[in-house]
Enzyme design. Structure first.
Site, mmCIF file in Angstrom:
data_model
loop_
_atom_site.group_PDB
_atom_site.id
_atom_site.type_symbol
_atom_site.label_atom_id
_atom_site.label_comp_id
_atom_site.label_asym_id
_atom_site.label_seq_id
_atom_site.Cartn_x
_atom_site.Cartn_y
_atom_site.Cartn_z
ATOM 1 N N LYS A 1 12.373 -14.764 -11.968
ATOM 2 C CA LYS A 1 12.021 -13.673 -12.887
ATOM 3 C C LYS A 1 10.935 -14.135 -13.864
ATOM 4 O O LYS A 1 9.978 -13.417 -14.121
ATOM 5 C CB LYS A 1 13.249 -13.234 -13.691
ATOM 6 C CG LYS A 1 14.202 -12.337 -12.969
ATOM 7 C CD LYS A 1 13.734 -10.912 -12.947
ATOM 8 C CE LYS A 1 13.972 -10.166 -11.676
ATOM 9 N NZ LYS A 1 14.038 -10.709 -10.411
ATOM 10 N N ARG B 1 5.040 0.310 -6.166
ATOM 11 C CA ARG B 1 5.005 -0.565 -4.995
ATOM 12 C C ARG B 1 4.039 -1.737 -5.197
ATOM 13 O O ARG B 1 4.102 -2.716 -4.456
ATOM 14 C CB ARG B 1 4.559 0.236 -3.760
ATOM 15 C CG ARG B 1 5.528 1.334 -3.384
ATOM 16 C CD ARG B 1 4.870 2.376 -2.497
ATOM 17 N NE ARG B 1 4.557 1.862 -1.178
ATOM 18 C CZ ARG B 1 5.356 1.947 -0.128
ATOM 19 N NH1 ARG B 1 6.519 2.543 -0.233
ATOM 20 N NH2 ARG B 1 4.987 1.460 1.039
ATOM 21 N N LYS C 1 6.179 -4.139 -4.571
ATOM 22 C CA LYS C 1 7.606 -3.827 -4.658
ATOM 23 C C LYS C 1 8.259 -3.918 -3.289
ATOM 24 O O LYS C 1 9.340 -4.445 -3.138
ATOM 25 C CB LYS C 1 7.786 -2.421 -5.233
ATOM 26 C CG LYS C 1 9.231 -1.990 -5.419
ATOM 27 C CD LYS C 1 9.895 -2.809 -6.502
ATOM 28 C CE LYS C 1 11.359 -2.450 -6.679
ATOM 29 N NZ LYS C 1 12.067 -3.521 -7.432
ATOM 30 N N GLU D 1 17.314 -17.369 -9.835
ATOM 31 C CA GLU D 1 16.870 -16.004 -10.148
ATOM 32 C C GLU D 1 16.169 -15.981 -11.512
ATOM 33 O O GLU D 1 15.157 -15.298 -11.685
ATOM 34 C CB GLU D 1 18.085 -15.059 -10.113
ATOM 35 C CG GLU D 1 17.863 -13.648 -10.641
ATOM 36 C CD GLU D 1 16.832 -12.834 -9.867
ATOM 37 O OE1 GLU D 1 16.304 -13.313 -8.855
ATOM 38 O OE2 GLU D 1 16.535 -11.709 -10.310
ATOM 39 N N TRP E 1 -2.809 -2.638 -1.587
ATOM 40 C CA TRP E 1 -2.392 -3.987 -1.953
ATOM 41 C C TRP E 1 -3.113 -4.906 -0.967
ATOM 42 O O TRP E 1 -2.815 -4.899 0.219
ATOM 43 C CB TRP E 1 -0.870 -4.113 -1.828
ATOM 44 C CG TRP E 1 -0.307 -5.404 -2.300
ATOM 45 C CD1 TRP E 1 -0.103 -5.790 -3.590
ATOM 46 C CD2 TRP E 1 0.150 -6.496 -1.478
ATOM 47 N NE1 TRP E 1 0.458 -7.054 -3.625
ATOM 48 C CE2 TRP E 1 0.617 -7.507 -2.353
ATOM 49 C CE3 TRP E 1 0.216 -6.714 -0.109
ATOM 50 C CZ2 TRP E 1 1.138 -8.715 -1.895
ATOM 51 C CZ3 TRP E 1 0.739 -7.915 0.347
ATOM 52 C CH2 TRP E 1 1.185 -8.902 -0.544
ATOM 53 N N CYS F 1 0.829 -1.204 0.000
ATOM 54 C CA CYS F 1 0.000 0.000 0.000
ATOM 55 C C CYS F 1 0.869 1.263 0.000
ATOM 56 O O CYS F 1 1.971 1.266 0.552
ATOM 57 C CB CYS F 1 -0.875 0.045 1.243
ATOM 58 S SG CYS F 1 -1.868 -1.421 1.465
ATOM 59 N N GLY G 1 -0.004 -1.769 5.964
ATOM 60 C CA GLY G 1 0.476 -2.721 6.977
ATOM 61 C C GLY G 1 -0.655 -3.627 7.428
ATOM 62 O O GLY G 1 -1.686 -3.739 6.756
HETATM 63 O O1 M6R Z 1 13.240 -4.847 -1.055
HETATM 64 P P1 M6R Z 1 13.803 -6.220 -0.912
HETATM 65 O O2 M6R Z 1 15.081 -6.411 -1.693
HETATM 66 O O3 M6R Z 1 13.984 -6.642 0.510
HETATM 67 O O4 M6R Z 1 12.725 -7.180 -1.575
HETATM 68 C C1 M6R Z 1 12.881 -8.570 -1.507
HETATM 69 C C2 M6R Z 1 11.966 -9.279 -2.468
HETATM 70 O O5 M6R Z 1 10.622 -8.977 -2.183
HETATM 71 C C3 M6R Z 1 12.262 -8.896 -3.927
HETATM 72 O O6 M6R Z 1 13.586 -9.150 -4.255
HETATM 73 C C4 M6R Z 1 11.338 -9.709 -4.885
HETATM 74 O O7 M6R Z 1 11.658 -11.050 -4.838
HETATM 75 C C5 M6R Z 1 11.447 -9.164 -6.314
HETATM 76 N N1 M6R Z 1 10.134 -8.883 -6.823
HETATM 77 C C6 M6R Z 1 12.028 -10.122 -7.285
HETATM 78 O O8 M6R Z 1 12.152 -9.570 -8.557
#
Ligand code: M6R
Length: 612
Positions: free
Chosen positions: A488, A27, A607, A484, A74, A2, A99
């Site tokens: 992705k 986000r 995000k 990864e 969200w 959110c 939250g």
């Molecule tokens: O902000 P952060 O790096 O802690 O986020 C961790 C994961 O939520 C983030 O890397 C997520 O897996 C991505 N969407 C992957 O592309």
């Protein structure tokens, strides 16, 4: 997650709030809303889906008023439908919230007993009713807001507005961040400074437990106990940062293309190129300088892509610095009851620096008396502020939900740290340090060269777009990179993908291989190339459709006709995980574009994940 915006302004604020919400779109969200105060009447517009739907509502039925709050939601409690969208109202009170209110069931039950009627399934609505109850019980608006905040358990950032107050927003945080912006005769609040960038670059960040009384010309911050506190005003770099796509179709593609530059910036922060040596600068608490020589264990904790950056670095730290590394996903780590070494260090990796699971892991290690280090992209973040040593990535704001440039910058910091640790621990000679540093400094050039492969990768991506499953294989540092790649592809194209250590395939997953199964093999020509090729042959023998990402020597030595290849330049081993990330990202990106998904904001994703 959110996003929150609030403005106590001197002009109609609804369009300004929508503009700020657009800057929080990255986000992730599934509905949105705005409330303003018109005379003495609180009014709101809410809409499911993207902000364009909210704008359409506002165009058809505008909101006037010089004070307002807005929200992108969200969904956590309750479906992403209009009735659950924020702001939530209770008589003369409007609330937006980011939250989770953990005790919302008890509160809801009690409020219903007190005669309050709920119109949504959200946890947020209890906040509006709690404030309204305070008013009904005779409290002044600020007292009622404070009283409500003190009754909430969980992680939250929130903003409250009153039908009777044309010059007041009360906001508070316990977990997710909140930034207050200072204007001329206007004050703003937002989930981050980027949201407020069109209005001001003068920002004050609330600390955990803070709540704030915001008026047009002033604000006062209080801590949890209600004592007035001073928080510094900072000049945000948010306004200087470009938050548009430039010539690119998506933020993700723009961010992929930024990598040569940002990898270079990041490495320059940790490498003295003139002296050919690692120079580990940090922006943390210098009372606790980092000394790898005295460590006997490193535990790394992170989520998602950041976790996979950490996983890659396990190979580097163990190989170059002979430092044992434990690597955990944060949501598992803190419940694993890990015995901590007195001479250990805990390292947290997070692009946003706000990920709730990672933060919870940090708090656990803090209580265990560990030395805390962090790699973050957002320097003002909670994880950065809670760590003794902070190693920023210089990736700039990452807007695409899929992490790309943050990942390669995390890898760049981790490679520098691992080499630095090797030097400090006496496992890397001066000669080796010079060699490794020069190899690392070549990374931006290789990244630039690899971007030129986009057209051929795009063609390969089209062959994946109609598949239901894809496997990724790799060994050594290419194993986390395979993970990864699978992550992705899944998050962007919604195609099911799995990664395996190449040698593990024959222990079960090989049963999945048939003529329909694409298998992406990441195998630069290195000391274990032959082993990976054997695994690849096992796939080929069963009809699997191989896409091999390798270099010219690897393509030649693989000696297999008819397989699809992405030919990378030959490069030093230490930078392969950084540079091989690019074809992995482009493959997922173009597959998703071909499938037609929402690349920058894939469904169900956020995000910055500020709930556990
Ligand atoms: O902000 P952060 O790096 O802690 O986020 C961790 C994961 O939520 C983030 O890397 C997520 O897996 C991505 N969407 C992957 O592309």
């Amino acid at each position: 997650m959110c996003g929150i915006v609030g403005i106590v302004g001197s002009r109609p604020v609804a369009p300004l709030i929508v503009d700020a919400l657009k800057r929080l779109e990255y986000r992730g969200y599934d509905s949105a809303g705005v409330a303003t105060l018109e005379g003495e009447i609180l009014d709101r517009r809410r809409a499911e889906g993207k902000l364009i739907n909210l704008e359409t509502r506002l165009n058809a039925s505008p909101l006037s008023g010089n004070i307002g709050i807005g929200h992108t939601r969200w969904a956590t409690h309750g479906a992403p439908v209009e009735v659950n969208a924020h702001p939530h109202f209770s008589s003369n009170v409007a609330v937006v919230h980011n939250g989770i209110i953990e005790n919302f069931r008890e509160l809801r039950q009690a409020l219903e007993g007190d005669g309050f009627t709920f119109t949504s399934q959200t946890d947020t609505e209890v906040i509006a009713h709690l404030v309204a109850k305070g008013l009904r019980d005779g409290l002044e608006p600020i007292e009622a807001a404070h009283s409500a905040i003190t009754q909430l358990h969980g992680a939250f950032a929130l903003a409250i507005m009153f039908g009777t107050e044309a010059d007041l927003i009360v906001a508070g945080r316990n977990g997710p961040p909140l930034a207050i912006g200072h204007g001329e005769g206007e004050m703003y609040l937002g989930s981050d400074a980027v949201a407020l960038a069109p209005f001001t670059d003068r920002i004050t960040y609330l600390e955990d437990g803070d709540w704030v009384v915001i008026r047009r010309n002033a604000m006062t911050i209080y801590n949890l106990k209600g004592v007035e506190v001073n928080r510094d005003e900072q000049k945000s770099i948010g306004s200087a940062l470009m938050v548009d796509k430039g010539n690119h179709r998506h933020f993700m593609l723009k961010e992929i293309y930024e990598q040569p530059e940002v990898i270079g910036h990041t490495l320059a922060n940790y490498i003295d190129f003139n002296g050919d040596k690692i120079a580990l600068r940090d922006m943390g608490d210098n009372q606790n300088p980092l000394d790898f020589a005295n460590l006997d264990r490193l535990n790394i904790t992170a989520c998602g892509t950041a976790y996979l950056a950490g996983y890659t670095s396990k190979y580097w730290f163990e190989r170059h610095a002979r430092l044992p590394v434990d690597i955990d996903v944060a949501s598992e780590f803190r419940y694993r009851e890990v015995p901590m070494s007195e001479k250990g260090m805990s390292l947290f990796i997070s692009q946003s620096g706000e990920t709730a699971d990672t933060l919870a892991g940090l708090k656990y290690c803090e209580q265990a008396g560990q030395h805390l280090a962090a790699i973050v992209n957002v320097r003002e973040s909670t994880i950065a502020r809670s760590s003794h040593n902070v190693f920023p990535t210089l990736a700039g704001p990452e807007i695409g939900v899929a992490s790309t440039k943050a990942f390669t910058c995390q890898l760049s910091v981790l490679a520098s740290l691992a080499v630095g640790a090797g030097v400090q621990r006496g496992h890397i000679s001066r000669e080796q340090e010079i060699k490794l540093v020069r190899e690392l400094s070549e990374a931006p050039r290789y990244a630039n060269d690899v971007l030129k492969l986009e057209d051929s990768i795009k063609a390969l991506a089209h062959t994946l777009a109609n598949k239901e499953h894809v496997l990724y294989l790799g060994r050594d540092t290419n194993y986390p990179l395979a993970m990864e790649g699978a992550l992705k592809l899944k998050e962007l194209s919604y195609i099911h993908a799995e990664a395996y250590a190449a040698g593990e395939l024959k222990h079960g997953p090989i049963a999945l291989i048939d003529e329909e199964m694409p298998v992406v093999v990441i195998a630069p020509y290195d000391r274990i190339f032959e082993k990976t090729v054997s695994n690849m042959q096992e796939v080929a023998a069963r009809g699997g459709q191989i896409i091999l990402i390798t270099d010219p020597r690897g393509a030649q030595e693989a000696g297999m006709d008819g397989i699809k290849t992405i030919i990378m330049p030959e490069m030093p081993e230490i930078i392969t995980p950084i540079i091989y990330s690019l074809p992995i990202q482009m493959l997922a990106y173009h597959t998703a574009v071909h499938v037609g998904t929402d690349v920058d904001q894939p469904r169900n994703l956020a995000k910055s994940v500020t709930v556990e």
